[in-house]
Design a protein around this motif. Structure first.
Motif, PDB file in Angstrom:
ATOM      1  N   GLY A 117      25.608   7.087  -6.192  1.00  0.00           N
ATOM      2  CA  GLY A 117      24.484   7.532  -7.007  1.00  0.00           C
ATOM      3  C   GLY A 117      23.240   7.782  -6.191  1.00  0.00           C
ATOM      4  N   SER A 118      22.240   8.380  -6.856  1.00  0.00           N
ATOM      5  CA  SER A 118      20.937   8.589  -6.243  1.00  0.00           C
ATOM      6  C   SER A 118      19.933   7.882  -7.137  1.00  0.00           C
ATOM      7  N   THR A 119      19.459   6.726  -6.668  1.00  0.00           N
ATOM      8  CA  THR A 119      18.631   5.870  -7.511  1.00  0.00           C
ATOM      9  C   THR A 119      17.185   6.333  -7.475  1.00  0.00           C
ATOM     10  N   TRP A 120      16.641   6.686  -8.629  1.00  0.00           N
ATOM     11  CA  TRP A 120      15.225   7.079  -8.651  1.00  0.00           C
ATOM     12  C   TRP A 120      14.337   5.893  -8.989  1.00  0.00           C
ATOM     13  N   TRP A 121      13.325   5.708  -8.184  1.00  0.00           N
ATOM     14  CA  TRP A 121      12.270   4.727  -8.463  1.00  0.00           C
ATOM     15  C   TRP A 121      11.161   4.929  -7.477  1.00  0.00           C
ATOM     16  N   MET A 122      10.133   4.111  -7.518  1.00  0.00           N
ATOM     17  CA  MET A 122       9.016   4.265  -6.600  1.00  0.00           C
ATOM     18  C   MET A 122       8.319   2.920  -6.391  1.00  0.00           C
ATOM     19  N   THR A 123       7.441   2.874  -5.391  1.00  0.00           N
ATOM     20  CA  THR A 123       6.710   1.635  -5.099  1.00  0.00           C
ATOM     21  C   THR A 123       6.168   1.015  -6.392  1.00  0.00           C
ATOM     22  N   GLU A 124       5.618   1.871  -7.233  1.00  0.00           N
ATOM     23  CA  GLU A 124       4.964   1.390  -8.443  1.00  0.00           C
ATOM     24  C   GLU A 124       5.940   0.776  -9.443  1.00  0.00           C
ATOM     25  N   TYR A 164       0.838  -1.209   0.000  1.00  0.00           N
ATOM     26  CA  TYR A 164       0.000   0.000   0.000  1.00  0.00           C
ATOM     27  C   TYR A 164       0.863   1.245   0.000  1.00  0.00           C
ATOM     28  N   THR A 165       0.470   2.216  -0.797  1.00  0.00           N
ATOM     29  CA  THR A 165       1.245   3.458  -0.855  1.00  0.00           C
ATOM     30  C   THR A 165       0.301   4.634  -1.017  1.00  0.00           C
ATOM     31  N   SER A 166       0.798   5.812  -0.634  1.00  0.00           N
ATOM     32  CA  SER A 166      -0.067   6.989  -0.628  1.00  0.00           C
ATOM     33  C   SER A 166      -0.116   7.652  -1.982  1.00  0.00           C
ATOM     34  N   TRP A 208       8.686  -0.743   3.700  1.00  0.00           N
ATOM     35  CA  TRP A 208       8.566   0.100   2.501  1.00  0.00           C
ATOM     36  C   TRP A 208       9.101  -0.686   1.311  1.00  0.00           C
ATOM     37  N   VAL A 209       8.862  -0.162   0.114  1.00  0.00           N
ATOM     38  CA  VAL A 209       9.230  -0.926  -1.077  1.00  0.00           C
ATOM     39  C   VAL A 209      10.738  -1.168  -1.163  1.00  0.00           C
ATOM     40  N   THR A 210      11.538  -0.207  -0.691  1.00  0.00           N
ATOM     41  CA  THR A 210      12.989  -0.369  -0.782  1.00  0.00           C
ATOM     42  C   THR A 210      13.434  -1.638  -0.055  1.00  0.00           C
ATOM     43  N   TRP A 254      17.384  14.905 -13.250  1.00  0.00           N
ATOM     44  CA  TRP A 254      17.354  15.398 -11.864  1.00  0.00           C
ATOM     45  C   TRP A 254      15.887  15.379 -11.433  1.00  0.00           C
ATOM     46  N   VAL A 255      15.536  14.464 -10.549  1.00  0.00           N
ATOM     47  CA  VAL A 255      14.156  14.428 -10.069  1.00  0.00           C
ATOM     48  C   VAL A 255      14.052  15.427  -8.920  1.00  0.00           C
ATOM     49  N   LEU A 256      13.076  16.342  -9.028  1.00  0.00           N
ATOM     50  CA  LEU A 256      13.039  17.470  -8.098  1.00  0.00           C
ATOM     51  C   LEU A 256      12.120  17.257  -6.907  1.00  0.00           C
ATOM     52  N   SER A 270      21.930   6.338  -2.727  1.00  0.00           N
ATOM     53  CA  SER A 270      20.870   6.821  -1.849  1.00  0.00           C
ATOM     54  C   SER A 270      19.540   6.705  -2.576  1.00  0.00           C
ATOM     55  N   VAL A 271      18.451   6.808  -1.820  1.00  0.00           N
ATOM     56  CA  VAL A 271      17.115   6.642  -2.393  1.00  0.00           C
ATOM     57  C   VAL A 271      16.062   7.292  -1.508  1.00  0.00           C
ATOM     58  N   GLY A 272      14.938   7.651  -2.118  1.00  0.00           N
ATOM     59  CA  GLY A 272      13.781   8.081  -1.336  1.00  0.00           C
ATOM     60  C   GLY A 272      13.391   9.523  -1.551  1.00  0.00           C
ATOM     61  N   GLU A 273      14.366  10.372  -1.872  1.00  0.00           N
ATOM     62  CA  GLU A 273      14.111  11.804  -2.061  1.00  0.00           C
ATOM     63  C   GLU A 273      15.330  12.360  -2.786  1.00  0.00           C
ATOM     64  N   PRO A 274      15.207  13.577  -3.299  1.00  0.00           N
ATOM     65  CA  PRO A 274      16.378  14.160  -3.947  1.00  0.00           C
ATOM     66  C   PRO A 274      17.509  14.320  -2.933  1.00  0.00           C
ATOM     67  N   ILE A 275      18.735  14.119  -3.363  1.00  0.00           N
ATOM     68  CA  ILE A 275      19.858  14.305  -2.444  1.00  0.00           C
ATOM     69  C   ILE A 275      20.478  15.674  -2.711  1.00  0.00           C
ATOM     70  N   THR A 306      22.455  14.577  -8.851  1.00  0.00           N
ATOM     71  CA  THR A 306      21.699  14.070  -9.998  1.00  0.00           C
ATOM     72  C   THR A 306      21.305  12.613  -9.788  1.00  0.00           C
ATOM     73  N   ASN A 307      20.348  12.135 -10.601  1.00  0.00           N
ATOM     74  CA  ASN A 307      20.001  10.713 -10.582  1.00  0.00           C
ATOM     75  C   ASN A 307      20.732   9.936 -11.659  1.00  0.00           C
ATOM     76  N   GLY A 308      21.279  10.660 -12.649  1.00  0.00           N
ATOM     77  CA  GLY A 308      21.969   9.964 -13.733  1.00  0.00           C
ATOM     78  C   GLY A 308      21.035   9.708 -14.895  1.00  0.00           C
ATOM     79  N   HIS A 349       9.820   8.850   3.819  1.00  0.00           N
ATOM     80  CA  HIS A 349       8.596   8.052   3.882  1.00  0.00           C
ATOM     81  C   HIS A 349       7.488   8.754   3.115  1.00  0.00           C
ATOM     82  N   ARG A 350       6.777   7.973   2.354  1.00  0.00           N
ATOM     83  CA  ARG A 350       5.773   8.570   1.466  1.00  0.00           C
ATOM     84  C   ARG A 350       4.425   8.687   2.171  1.00  0.00           C
ATOM     85  N   LEU A 351       3.911   9.906   2.270  1.00  0.00           N
ATOM     86  CA  LEU A 351       2.635  10.147   2.935  1.00  0.00           C
ATOM     87  C   LEU A 351       1.752  11.017   2.052  1.00  0.00           C
TER      88      LEU A 351
HETATM   89  C1  6R9 Z   1      11.804   3.973  -3.622  1.00  0.00           C
HETATM   90  C2  6R9 Z   1      10.840   4.938  -3.016  1.00  0.00           C
HETATM   91  C3  6R9 Z   1       8.600   7.363  -4.467  1.00  0.00           C
HETATM   92  C4  6R9 Z   1       8.930   8.841  -4.568  1.00  0.00           C
HETATM   93  C5  6R9 Z   1       9.240   9.292  -5.962  1.00  0.00           C
HETATM   94  C6  6R9 Z   1      10.109  10.518  -5.697  1.00  0.00           C
HETATM   95  C7  6R9 Z   1      10.893  10.138  -4.478  1.00  0.00           C
HETATM   96  C8  6R9 Z   1      12.620   8.302  -4.629  1.00  0.00           C
HETATM   97  C9  6R9 Z   1      14.355   9.413  -5.335  1.00  0.00           C
HETATM   98  C10 6R9 Z   1      13.270  10.301  -5.247  1.00  0.00           C
HETATM   99  C11 6R9 Z   1      14.587  12.025  -6.022  1.00  0.00           C
HETATM  100  C12 6R9 Z   1      15.617   9.932  -5.762  1.00  0.00           C
HETATM  101  N1  6R9 Z   1      12.213   9.584  -4.798  1.00  0.00           N
HETATM  102  N2  6R9 Z   1      13.916   8.190  -4.943  1.00  0.00           N
HETATM  103  N3  6R9 Z   1      13.390  11.593  -5.596  1.00  0.00           N
HETATM  104  N4  6R9 Z   1      15.680  11.242  -6.105  1.00  0.00           N
HETATM  105  N5  6R9 Z   1      16.711   9.157  -5.834  1.00  0.00           N
HETATM  106  O1  6R9 Z   1      11.236   5.899  -2.380  1.00  0.00           O
HETATM  107  O2  6R9 Z   1       9.501   4.661  -3.244  1.00  0.00           O
HETATM  108  O3  6R9 Z   1       8.186   5.432  -1.217  1.00  0.00           O
HETATM  109  O4  6R9 Z   1       7.052   4.892  -3.426  1.00  0.00           O
HETATM  110  O5  6R9 Z   1       8.430   6.962  -3.121  1.00  0.00           O
HETATM  111  O6  6R9 Z   1      10.108   9.127  -3.823  1.00  0.00           O
HETATM  112  O7  6R9 Z   1       9.313  11.618  -5.388  1.00  0.00           O
HETATM  113  O8  6R9 Z   1       8.055   9.586  -6.664  1.00  0.00           O
HETATM  114  P1  6R9 Z   1       8.226   5.457  -2.710  1.00  0.00           P
END
Ligand code: 6R9
Length: 656
Positions: A417-424, A270-272, A316-318, A520-522, A392-397, A445-447, A534-536
């Protein structure tokens, strides 16, 4: 060590690695992979052990409900344990776990090391009781509400073994949040523990679970893992301790792994989202495992002599992808810990790196910023030169956090690196790839998107943006690891992800591509906030606030925070005749903690008499956020009441 701080913006760093390529070479490799992305992913998938090969790589006859490796049969538990238990990895340590409590010298009181053979034995024993005693079978669902103890991955793997879909609920969620998830998943069994340790206190998981169970009717059995040992309420006929049940298991049991169809679900998480209750993202089996296999190799470059550590929580998904399924499938030795990274001392995290000789470190920007706050000395007191890769993961660094960790434990030379991804997405989509081809790094950057992944940044009309122009992050091709659907709500799946830009997956993030093509994910473009990674959903927090009898209306927005990235603040309109007070504020805070959980703590509450709304009565959170972050409020022609803007500003400034 003399440290040269503050690299200029957009600095390119070439890490020490024999995988370095320039960006143009990478772009070519990437576009070649996209020419036949189905064939490309098929070749990755063929590296896994399938019971039966697939007949069709991708069934795209009913978009966006794509199915990968149709006809193939596979089992996640078989890949993660059986294969290794039958190989030379049999006696290799799979999981090194340490509990939170420490002795008088500051060393962990409990350390458990499970070899792949131990894990295989335990997974089989647990699968045996789930199938034989509890009668669980393919098509059933189970909820898991456990702290970070080895039983958590063991249950996930045991359920995957017998084809039972599970949903893990983060142990920082409340009884209400747990109940909603159990109910939506229609879970028959709940797996929990008496409690878990966090910052010297016991989180009373069984008590919380009991409250949740009062609200749901599907759960017939509860299995309780003994962790903290305090007395808990056990309901006769419903609740049993795991150790009692396991005692009945014959020695040496083997439960044949089910032959799971590639497109069958593995789990629901489940995710928000923007509105409404949390969405149950359903992941498939074959596609998901394929993406994890690829990313473990390309992003983490795992090898047999590595000590891998992902600091996330499995809730969490990570944790699902990069503590449980990914690393175990690849046969690595990994660290798992209970509690917090900076408790009982700020250097717990570096002491773990030193104690076990961690080589690959996967953490979050929030964690890094909290370490920075304590100062360099805590880090310098430990030996960290085993580290060879950081992500790193979860938010922009922010570049400062990047630089700090990279220089202090990365010796200013390792790939980071800063890995971008999400639960989906199920697994990593945009990242530096130290195990494949590594382009020069840039702090923040995310690369670039991974081979086989066609990500882009587009404008409101779905056209690619120009370099440096902000737009929306999208994925233009199906990928293995994508969701099957939203549990029991396929319409919502289409609406949220596939309707904003037809034919493209809309991630909900703002991003830019720079002039070199780096992504660059902002941050989020919707009503989702990332608090300490944490995603809320602001909507969930607002719904909780409104349940307080004194509250008429509420708007929650995320504001920047130097450590947590973002924190939620609430603007509240009280009911007629109620006056604001400190007590009332505390009471509202408590309501939110009770309804959502301790992770949902509001950082402040401001009382106002009006909120900016559209003429149709929708609260304009965008305007609230702009006002308090001192940004231009943008287009407010649809605003019904301009005075509300001033009021929000005043309330915020007076109490800041
Ligand atoms: C894996 C995870 C997803 C949201 C995503 C984005 C943010 C995750 C990031 C990042 C910038 C990164 N996010 N990694 N933003 N740089 N390396 O976090 O999943 O909890 O579903 O959140 O997190 O906004 O849309 P989840």
């Amino acid at each position: 060590m003399s440290v040269n701080w503050a690299l200029p913006f957009n600095t390119k760093i070439v890490p020490k690695s024999n995988k370095v390529v320039d960006i143009n070479t990478y772009k070519e490799i990437h576009s070649t992979s996209l020419r036949d992305y189905k064939g490309f992913w098929a070749s990755v998938a063929s590296e896994l052990d399938w019971f039966k090969p697939w007949e069709k790589v991708l069934d795209d006859s009913n978009p966006p409900f794509y199915k990968w490796f149709v006809g193939g049969e596979i089992n996640a538990s078989y890949l993660a344990v059986d294969r290794h238990a039958k190989s030379w990895r049999k006696n290799k340590v799979a999981i090194i776990w340490e509990g939170e409590p420490v002795d008088e010298n500051g060393n962990p009181k409990e350390v458990r090391k499970l070899t792949y053979y131990d894990l295989y034995t335990e997974v089989n024993r647990v699968a045996y009781i789930l199938r034989n005693k509890y009668g669980l079978k393919k098509g059933d669902a189970v909820a898991i509400y456990l702290p970070m103890i080895p039983e958590l991955p063991i249950f996930m793997l045991a359920l995957a073994r017998i084809g039972v879909v599970f949903t893990v609920v983060f142990s920082g969620f409340s009884a209400d949040a747990l109940a909603t998830r159990i109910d939506d998943a229609q879970a028959k069994v709940l797996i929990t523990a008496d409690g878990g340790w966090r910052r010297g206190k016991i989180v009373p998981l069984k008590d919380i679970a009991d409250k949740a169970l009062e609200k749901v009717s599907t759960v017939k059995d509860v299995i309780v893992v003994r962790r903290t040992g305090q007395k808990v309420n056990m309901v006769e006929g419903r609740d049993k301790y795991l150790d009692d049940v396991l005692r009945e298991v014959p020695q040496g049991v083997y439960v044949e792994p089910e032959r799971i169809k590639s497109e069958d679900p593995l789990y629901i998480l489940y995710t928000s989202g923007t509105t409404g209750k949390p969405k149950g993202i359903v992941h498939d089996t074959g596609g998901y495992l394929t993406l994890l296999h690829a990313t473990m190799k390309w992003v983490f470059d795992v090898r047999d002599d590595d000590i891998y550590w992902c600091t996330a929580d499995i809730g969490w998904v990570t944790g699902h992808s990069y503590i449980v399924f990914g690393p175990l499938m690849e046969g690595v030795t990994e660290i798992m810990y209970e509690g917090a990274l900076d408790y009982p001392k700020p250097d717990r995290w570096v002491s773990i790196i030193e104690r076990y000789g961690v080589t690959i470190f996967y953490t979050s920007p929030t964690a890094i910023r909290s370490f920075m706050k304590y100062g360099d000395e805590w880090v310098k007191a430990h030996k960290t030169d085993t580290i060879r890769i950081i992500h790193s993961v979860g938010e922009p660094i922010n570049p400062e956090a990047f630089e700090w960790l990279w220089k202090l434990i990365g010796r200013g030379e390792v790939p980071f690196g800063s890995t971008w991804w999400m639960t989906e997405t199920g697994g990593i989509m945009i990242s530096h790839l130290p195990g494949l081809y590594l382009i020069p790094l840039k702090p923040g950057t995310n690369g670039m998107p991974l081979p086989g992944i066609e990500a882009d940044v587009v404008d409101d009309n779905g056209n690619p943006t120009k370099p440096e122009e902000r737009g929306y992050l999208v994925i233009k091709n199906p990928w293995p690891g994508m969701p099957l659907t939203i549990h029991r709500d396929p319409e919502r799946y289409i609406k949220i992800y596939w309707s904003k830009f037809p034919g493209m997956f809309y991630a909900g993030d703002y991003a830019v591509k720079d002039s070199d093509g780096y992504f660059w994910v902002l941050g989020r473009a919707d009503e989702v906030i990332k608090v300490a990674g944490h995603r809320l959903g602001t909507y969930e927090l607002e719904s909780a606030i409104i349940e307080h009898p004194a509250v008429a209306e509420a708007a929650v927005v995320g504001v920047p925070d130097p450590v947590k990235g973002e924190v939620p603040v609430a603007f509240v309109i009280l009911k007629q005749g109620v006056s604001p007070s400190k007590n009332l504020m505390d009471d509202i805070l408590k309501t939110v903690r009770d309804k959502v959980g301790p992770i949902a703590t509001l950082s402040s509450i401001y009382f106002v008499s009006k909120l900016p709304k559209t003429r149709s009565g929708k609260i304009m959170r965008r305007v609230v956020k702009a006002v308090i972050t001192n940004q231009p409020v943008g287009d407010i022609t649809t605003l019904e009441n301009e005075a509300s803007v001033e009021e929000v500003k005043k309330a915020y400034e007076e109490f800041k």
